[in-house]
Scaffold this motif. Structure first.
Motif, short mmCIF file in Angstrom:
data_model
loop_
_atom_site.label_atom_id
_atom_site.label_comp_id
_atom_site.label_asym_id
_atom_site.label_seq_id
_atom_site.Cartn_x
_atom_site.Cartn_y
_atom_site.Cartn_z
N SER A 23 0.49 12.44 2.21
CA SER A 23 -0.20 12.06 0.97
C SER A 23 -0.13 13.12 -0.11
O SER A 23 -0.06 12.79 -1.29
N ALA A 27 4.48 12.22 -0.87
CA ALA A 27 4.29 11.15 -1.88
C ALA A 27 4.58 11.63 -3.30
O ALA A 27 5.38 11.00 -4.00
N LYS A 30 8.57 12.91 -3.79
CA LYS A 30 9.72 12.01 -3.75
C LYS A 30 10.12 11.54 -5.14
O LYS A 30 11.29 11.29 -5.40
N GLY A 45 7.88 4.78 -0.40
CA GLY A 45 6.44 4.97 -0.22
C GLY A 45 5.81 3.89 0.63
O GLY A 45 4.95 4.17 1.49
N PHE A 49 3.96 4.94 3.99
CA PHE A 49 2.51 4.74 4.12
C PHE A 49 2.17 3.67 5.14
O PHE A 49 1.12 3.74 5.78
N HIS A 117 -4.20 3.68 -7.39
CA HIS A 117 -3.69 4.92 -6.82
C HIS A 117 -4.75 6.02 -6.87
O HIS A 117 -4.85 6.83 -5.96
#
Length: 142
Positions: A23, A27, A30, A45, A49, A117
């Motif tokens: 996380s 994340a 990338k 993602g 995830f 998010h």
């Protein structure tokens, strides 16, 4: 130290390490890699995830089982339940909304920015704090 306590400690810190690595490192990084478009980043993602959340469900079940086998006391149980609660909210309420948005983007639609998010990240921070606290309390009881 009981076997249940040792397993709970190990699982809590493995879970914590996975959340921190994925996380808070993978994340955001990338999207900084050369030639990674929003669509590619979202596709990666989603896979990452989904795998992380699957592992987290397993860790949560194991932690709950170990707590039931050998109760470490409320100082450890409360933060661990908070971590499991944060994961549950992420899976039930936040991820489905994020998935709908990423589905739209991957289908070529212009989806509006999502505040989901930020909610997910906030819950990750809560989960990390709870896992650190719970893990330390488990170690103190060991």
């Amino acid at each position: 130290m009981s076997t249940a306590s040792a397993v709970a400690i190990a699982v809590v810190f493995v879970w914590l390490g996975m959340v921190l690595a994925i996380s808070f490192l993978e994340a955001p990084l990338k999207f900084r890699a050369p030639n990674v478009t929003l669509a590619i980043g979202l596709g990666i993602g989603r896979l990452v995830f989904r795998a992380l959340n699957g592992a987290e469900i397993l860790w949560a079940v194991i932690v709950l089982a170990m707590i039931l086998l050998d109760s470490p006391g409320s100082a450890a149980v409360v933060p661990l339940v908070i971590a499991i609660g944060a994961l549950t909210v992420q899976l039930v309420a936040v991820r489905p909304r994020l998935a709908r948005r990423s589905d739209a983007i991957l289908a070529g639609l212009d989806a509006p920015r999502s505040h989901g998010h930020y909610v997910y990240i906030g819950l990750e921070v809560v989960k990390v704090a709870a896992l650190i606290t719970g893990g330390i309390c488990l170690l103190a009881n060991a």
